[in-house]
Design a protein around this motif. Structure first.
Motif, PDB file in Angstrom:
ATOM      1  N   GLY A   1      17.447  14.467  -8.639  1.00  8.50           N
ATOM      2  CA  GLY A   1      16.061  14.912  -8.119  1.00  8.50           C
ATOM      3  C   GLY A   1      15.601  13.698  -7.159  1.00  8.50           C
ATOM      4  O   GLY A   1      14.998  14.050  -6.119  1.00  8.50           O
ATOM      5  N   SER A   2      16.086  12.392  -7.433  1.00  7.89           N
ATOM      6  CA  SER A   2      15.849  11.535  -6.411  1.00  7.89           C
ATOM      7  C   SER A   2      16.555  11.394  -5.142  1.00  7.89           C
ATOM      8  O   SER A   2      16.044  11.531  -4.047  1.00  7.89           O
ATOM      9  N   ALA A   3      17.840  11.937  -5.406  1.00 13.04           N
ATOM     10  CA  ALA A   3      18.575  11.977  -4.276  1.00 13.04           C
ATOM     11  C   ALA A   3      18.545  13.067  -3.451  1.00 13.04           C
ATOM     12  O   ALA A   3      18.584  12.879  -2.323  1.00 13.04           O
TER      13      ALA A   3
ATOM     14  N   GLY B   1      16.054  14.374   3.263  1.00 14.48           N
ATOM     15  CA  GLY B   1      17.304  13.865   3.916  1.00 14.48           C
ATOM     16  C   GLY B   1      18.439  14.940   3.837  1.00 14.48           C
ATOM     17  O   GLY B   1      19.234  15.309   4.667  1.00 14.48           O
ATOM     18  N   ASN B   2      18.577  15.854   2.729  1.00 16.09           N
ATOM     19  CA  ASN B   2      19.472  16.733   2.627  1.00 16.09           C
ATOM     20  C   ASN B   2      19.189  18.034   3.226  1.00 16.09           C
ATOM     21  O   ASN B   2      20.159  18.530   3.661  1.00 16.09           O
ATOM     22  N   ILE B   3      18.020  18.321   3.570  1.00 12.69           N
ATOM     23  CA  ILE B   3      17.636  19.382   4.190  1.00 12.69           C
ATOM     24  C   ILE B   3      17.559  19.220   5.655  1.00 12.69           C
ATOM     25  O   ILE B   3      17.989  20.213   6.399  1.00 12.69           O
TER      26      ILE B   3
ATOM     27  N   THR C   1       7.441   1.301   0.547  1.00 10.55           N
ATOM     28  CA  THR C   1       7.419   1.730   2.172  1.00 10.55           C
ATOM     29  C   THR C   1       7.837   3.096   2.630  1.00 10.55           C
ATOM     30  O   THR C   1       7.295   3.812   3.265  1.00 10.55           O
ATOM     31  N   ILE C   2       9.130   3.304   1.768  1.00  8.15           N
ATOM     32  CA  ILE C   2       9.441   4.693   2.189  1.00  8.15           C
ATOM     33  C   ILE C   2       8.528   5.962   1.882  1.00  8.15           C
ATOM     34  O   ILE C   2       8.156   7.000   2.536  1.00  8.15           O
ATOM     35  N   LEU C   3       8.074   5.555   0.514  1.00 11.52           N
ATOM     36  CA  LEU C   3       6.912   6.611  -0.011  1.00 11.52           C
ATOM     37  C   LEU C   3       5.745   6.803   0.798  1.00 11.52           C
ATOM     38  O   LEU C   3       5.185   7.980   0.859  1.00 11.52           O
TER      39      LEU C   3
ATOM     40  N   LEU D   1      21.694   9.231  -1.254  1.00  7.87           N
ATOM     41  CA  LEU D   1      21.758   8.759  -2.749  1.00  7.87           C
ATOM     42  C   LEU D   1      20.657   7.975  -3.110  1.00  7.87           C
ATOM     43  O   LEU D   1      20.683   7.397  -4.113  1.00  7.87           O
ATOM     44  N   SER D   2      19.602   7.672  -2.325  1.00  7.54           N
ATOM     45  CA  SER D   2      18.369   6.685  -2.640  1.00  7.54           C
ATOM     46  C   SER D   2      18.836   5.439  -2.983  1.00  7.54           C
ATOM     47  O   SER D   2      18.501   4.882  -4.164  1.00  7.54           O
ATOM     48  N   LEU D   3      19.720   4.909  -2.347  1.00  6.63           N
ATOM     49  CA  LEU D   3      20.381   3.529  -2.629  1.00  6.63           C
ATOM     50  C   LEU D   3      19.610   2.490  -1.944  1.00  6.63           C
ATOM     51  O   LEU D   3      18.963   2.568  -0.950  1.00  6.63           O
ATOM     52  N   GLY D   4      19.439   1.402  -2.633  1.00 10.35           N
ATOM     53  CA  GLY D   4      18.747   0.109  -2.242  1.00 10.35           C
ATOM     54  C   GLY D   4      17.127   0.152  -2.263  1.00 10.35           C
ATOM     55  O   GLY D   4      16.485  -0.727  -1.491  1.00 10.35           O
ATOM     56  N   ALA D   5      16.726   1.037  -3.024  1.00 10.91           N
ATOM     57  CA  ALA D   5      15.307   0.949  -3.024  1.00 10.91           C
ATOM     58  C   ALA D   5      14.876   1.126  -4.628  1.00 10.91           C
ATOM     59  O   ALA D   5      13.701   1.267  -4.810  1.00 10.91           O
ATOM     60  N   GLY D   6      15.997   0.765  -5.420  1.00 14.68           N
ATOM     61  CA  GLY D   6      15.264   0.353  -6.810  1.00 14.68           C
ATOM     62  C   GLY D   6      14.970   1.623  -7.573  1.00 14.68           C
ATOM     63  O   GLY D   6      14.868   1.530  -8.892  1.00 14.68           O
TER      64      GLY D   6
ATOM     65  N   THR E   1      10.375  15.486  -6.222  1.00 12.87           N
ATOM     66  CA  THR E   1      11.215  14.787  -7.149  1.00 12.87           C
ATOM     67  C   THR E   1      11.984  13.422  -6.649  1.00 12.87           C
ATOM     68  O   THR E   1      12.169  12.711  -7.366  1.00 12.87           O
ATOM     69  N   SER E   2      11.918  13.428  -5.397  1.00 10.95           N
ATOM     70  CA  SER E   2      12.277  11.985  -4.717  1.00 10.95           C
ATOM     71  C   SER E   2      10.889  11.090  -4.729  1.00 10.95           C
ATOM     72  O   SER E   2      11.125   9.957  -5.167  1.00 10.95           O
ATOM     73  N   SER E   3       9.723  11.641  -4.341  1.00 10.91           N
ATOM     74  CA  SER E   3       8.911  10.571  -4.328  1.00 10.91           C
ATOM     75  C   SER E   3       8.368  10.044  -5.763  1.00 10.91           C
ATOM     76  O   SER E   3       7.982   8.867  -5.810  1.00 10.91           O
ATOM     77  N   VAL E   4       8.651  10.827  -6.839  1.00  5.99           N
ATOM     78  CA  VAL E   4       8.179  10.447  -8.342  1.00  5.99           C
ATOM     79  C   VAL E   4       9.200   9.360  -8.473  1.00  5.99           C
ATOM     80  O   VAL E   4       8.812   8.472  -9.083  1.00  5.99           O
ATOM     81  N   SER E   5      10.374   9.618  -8.014  1.00  5.72           N
ATOM     82  CA  SER E   5      11.466   8.500  -8.403  1.00  5.72           C
ATOM     83  C   SER E   5      10.840   7.063  -7.604  1.00  5.72           C
ATOM     84  O   SER E   5      11.095   6.066  -7.962  1.00  5.72           O
ATOM     85  N   MET E   6      10.454   7.077  -6.376  1.00  7.53           N
ATOM     86  CA  MET E   6       9.905   6.249  -5.784  1.00  7.53           C
ATOM     87  C   MET E   6       8.650   5.342  -6.255  1.00  7.53           C
ATOM     88  O   MET E   6       8.812   4.244  -6.295  1.00  7.53           O
ATOM     89  N   LEU E   7       7.828   6.152  -6.537  1.00  4.41           N
ATOM     90  CA  LEU E   7       6.452   5.559  -7.265  1.00  4.41           C
ATOM     91  C   LEU E   7       7.013   4.747  -8.591  1.00  4.41           C
ATOM     92  O   LEU E   7       6.435   3.889  -9.066  1.00  4.41           O
TER      93      LEU E   7
HETATM   94  N1  PFF Z   1      17.398  10.460  -1.311  1.00  4.95           N
HETATM   95  C1  PFF Z   1      16.265  10.899  -0.469  1.00  4.95           C
HETATM   96  C2  PFF Z   1      16.442  12.054   0.409  1.00  4.95           C
HETATM   97  O1  PFF Z   1      17.610  12.254   0.741  1.00  4.95           O
HETATM   98  O2  PFF Z   1      15.493  12.656   1.151  1.00  4.95           O
HETATM   99  C3  PFF Z   1      15.499  10.036   0.042  1.00  4.95           C
HETATM  100  C4  PFF Z   1      15.094   8.554  -0.882  1.00  4.95           C
HETATM  101  C5  PFF Z   1      14.514   8.922  -2.314  1.00  4.95           C
HETATM  102  C6  PFF Z   1      15.279   7.394  -0.549  1.00  4.95           C
HETATM  103  C7  PFF Z   1      14.227   7.885  -3.077  1.00  4.95           C
HETATM  104  C8  PFF Z   1      14.970   6.409  -1.062  1.00  4.95           C
HETATM  105  C9  PFF Z   1      14.495   6.575  -2.661  1.00  4.95           C
HETATM  106  F1  PFF Z   1      14.250   5.531  -3.340  1.00  4.95           F
END
Ligand code: PFF
Length: 459
Positions: free
Chosen positions: A30-32, A36-38, A110-112, A238-243, A329-335
Motif C-alpha cells: 500500500g505504501s509502495a 508513482g505507479n500510475i 516533505t513528500i506528504l 518502493l518508498s525507500l529512504g523515507a522511513g 495508502t501511501s500517505s498513511v505510511s508517510m504520516l
Molecule cells: N511509493 C509511492 C509512489 O510510488 O507513489 C511514493 C512514496 C510513498 C514515497 C511513501 C515515499 C514514501 F515514504
C-alpha cells in the motif's frame, strides 16, 4: 558502530504488530503503490523502449530496490522502534548513522506535503467525474478546466485538507485498527478497479497500439538517461529512504522472512505499475491522443479519453477513485513515520501527535498548492515551492537516506546480526546471505551513488 544491539535481539515485549502475512504485504505494498505507479512508470516505460526498459527496471529493482527495502525492514524489525528510535537502539545514541533516520523523517514529511496536494486534486476529480463535467468538452476545454482548478487559491487547498484529514483519521485509529484495517480493505479494492479498467481499455478498437507502446521491446530507444530514470524510479516507487519501510518493519512480527516479504512487495508494486499502463495506454491510443506523463496524463488526457469512451462516465469515476485510494495508502505510511517518532520519543499521545504533524505538513502543503497559482513567481534556485520540495526529497534526501540504511545494515549492523534478523532467529533458511552482504556492501551503494550524481546533474 555504538553499542551492540543485544536488547533488540529478542522479540521485544509489547510492540504492536500486524496480524498476519497478508496484512504485512497489504500495508507495505500500500505504501509502495501510489501516484508513482500510475502516472510515472507507464509513461517512462513507454518512451524508453517498452519491454526493453521494463527489463532494465527489473534489474534495478533487484540490484537496488530489494537490498534497500530488505535493509529498511531489517532496521525496523530489529530496532522495534520508530525510524529514529530504531537507529538509536541499533547504533547508539550519538552515532552518525542517526543522520539516516533524520533525513528519512524529513523526507516523509516533505513528500506528504506535496503528495497531499496532488491527491487532493483526485478528490476534486472524483466529484467532477460524478457530475459528468467532462462530457461534451473539447480537449482544450478539459485542459482549461484543470488549469483554472489548480491555479485557484482556495479549492485545491480545501481538497488537500480533506485528503490530509482522511489520512489523519486512519492514523489516529492506530496501527492495527487504522493502518492495517484500511490497507487490507483498500488494496483488494485497488486491484479490482485496475483490473476492470484494464479490461475496458484492451477491448477498445485500436488498443493494440497502446499495448505496443508499452511493451514492444525497442532497445534503440533505451538511452543511458532512461536507465538512470529506471534506477531513480525504483527508489521512489518502493518508498525507500523515507522511513516508511523502517517504521512498518518495526510492526512486522518476528516470524516473517524479510527478504521474501521484500520480494513480494516489489512484485506487487511492479505488477500494479504494468497494469496501470495496460489500463491507460490502449485507451489513450484508441482515441488518437498523445501519451504524456504526470498531471497532464491523469487530469487532462484521461478525462478526454473517458468522455469519448462507451461507459466512460463509470470508468472515469473508477479511475479517480483508484488514484485516491493508491495515494491514501501511501500517505498513511508517510504520516505514520512522524507520528511513531513523536509518540514514542517525545511522549505525546497518538491523536495529538497526528493532529500536530497533519497541521504542520498541511501548512507546508498550502505553499506547494499555491505554487500553481498565486505563488507561481515565488522561486528558489529557479524552482517553485512544489518543485523544490520534490527535488529536495526525490533527488537528494531519499537516495541519501536509502544509501545510509543499506550501508548501516552491511557495515554497521554486520553479518551476524543481519543473519539473525533475516533468518528470523534461525527459523527461515537464508542460503543467499553471502550474496545479500556483497550486494548491500558494494553493488547497491554504487548504484545509488550513480543515481544520486545523475539527479544532481553531475553525471
Ligand atoms: N511509493 C509511492 C509512489 O510510488 O507513489 C511514493 C512514496 C510513498 C514515497 C511513501 C515515499 C514514501 F515514504
Amino acid at each position: 558502530m555504538g553499542s551492540q544491539p543485544s536488547a533488540a535481539v529478542e522479540n521485544p515485549s509489547g510492540r504492536i504488530s500486524f496480524s498476519n502475512r497478508l496484512s504485512i504485504i497489504a500495508v507495505a505494498a500500500g505504501s509502495a503503490i501510489g501516484l508513482g505507479n500510475i502516472w510515472k512508470f507507464p509513461y517512462i516505460a513507454g518512451v524508453n523502449g517498452g519491454a526493453a526498459f521494463i527489463v532494465v527496471y527489473l534489474a534495478c529493482i533487484c540490484i537496488i530496490g530489494l537490498p534497500v527495502l530488505t535493509s529498511e525492514f531489517i532496521i525496523g524489525r530489529r530496532g522495534q522502534k520508530n525510524v529514529i528510535g530504531s537507529y538509536v537502539r541499533l547504533a547508539g545514541k550519538s552515532s552518525p548513522w542517526l543522520t539516516g533516520g533524520f533525513i528519512s523523517l524529513f523526507c516523509s514529511a516533505t513528500i506528504l506535503s506535496f503528495y497531499g496536494v496532488v491527491a487532493g486534486w483526485s478528490l476534486e476529480y472524483i466529484v467532477k467525474a460524478l457530475t459528468n463535467s467532462f462530457a461534451g468538452k473539447t480537449p482544450a476545454e478539459v485542459g482549461g478546466l484543470f488549469g483554472s482548478f489548480v491555479s485557484s487559491p482556495l479549492k485545491p487547498i480545501i481538497w488537500q485538507l480533506v485528503f490530509m484529514g482522511i489520512t489523519a483519521a486512519v492514523i489516529c485509529a492506530g496501527v492495527k485498527k487504522g493502518i492495517e484495517r484500511f490497507s487490507t480493505v483498500m488494496m483488494p479494492l485497488l486491484l479490482a478497479i485496475i483490473v476492470l479498467l484494464c479490461i475496458r481499455s484492451v477491448t477498445l478498437p485500436g488498443a493494440e497500439n497502446g499495448i505496443a507502446f508499452l511493451f514492444k521491446p525497442d532497445f534503440s530507444k533505451l538511452s543511458a538517461a532512461g536507465m538512470l530514470d529506471a534506477l531513480g524510479h525504483a527508489f521512489f516507487t518502493l518508498s525507500l529512504g523515507a522511513g516508511t519501510m523502517i517504521t512498518y518493519g518495526s510492526y512486522f512480527n518476528k516470524k516473517e522472512g524479510l527478504a521474501a516479504t521484500a520480494v513480494q512487495v516489489s512484485v506487487a508494486d511492479t505488477v500494479i505499475a504494468i497494469l496501470a499502463g495496460v489500463a491507460i495506454f490502449p485507451a489513450v491510443f484508441s482515441f488518437g491522443l498523445e501519451p504524456g506523463a504526470g498531471p497532464g496524463l491523469v487530469f487532462v488526457t484521461l478525462p478526454n479519453v473517458f468522455a469519448q469512451m462507451p461507459g466512460g462516465y463509470f470508468f472515469c469515476i473508477l479511475f479517480f477513485v483508484l488514484i485516491a485510494v493508491a495515494a491514501l495508502t501511501s500517505s498513511v505510511s508517510m504520516l505514520e513515520v512522524g507520528v511513531a517518532y513523536v509518540t514514542e520519543d517525545l511522549g505525546i499521545d497518538r491523536v495529538k501527535a497526528t493532529l500536530l504533524l497533519t497541521f504542520l505538513i498541511s501548512f507546508v502543503g498550502i505553499f506547494c498548492s499555491l505554487s500553481f497559482g498565486r505563488l507561481k513567481e515565488l522561486t528558489f534556485f529557479s524552482k517553485n515551492v512544489f518543485d523544490l520540495a520534490d527535488f529536495l526529497v526525490s533527488n537528494i534526501g531519499m537516495p541519501l537516506a536509502g544509501m545510509l540504511s543499506v550501508l548501516f545494515v552491511a557495515w554497521g549492523l554486520g553479518r551476524t546480526n543481519v543473519e539473525d534478523e533475516m533468518s528470523s532467529g534461525g527459523s527461515v533458511p537464508i542460503g543467499y546471505l553471502s550474496a545479500f552482504m556483497i550486494v548491500t556492501k558494494y553493488l547497491a551503494p554504487l548504484g545509488i551513488a550513480i543515481v544520486f550524481l545523475h539527479s544532481l546533474g553531475i553525471i
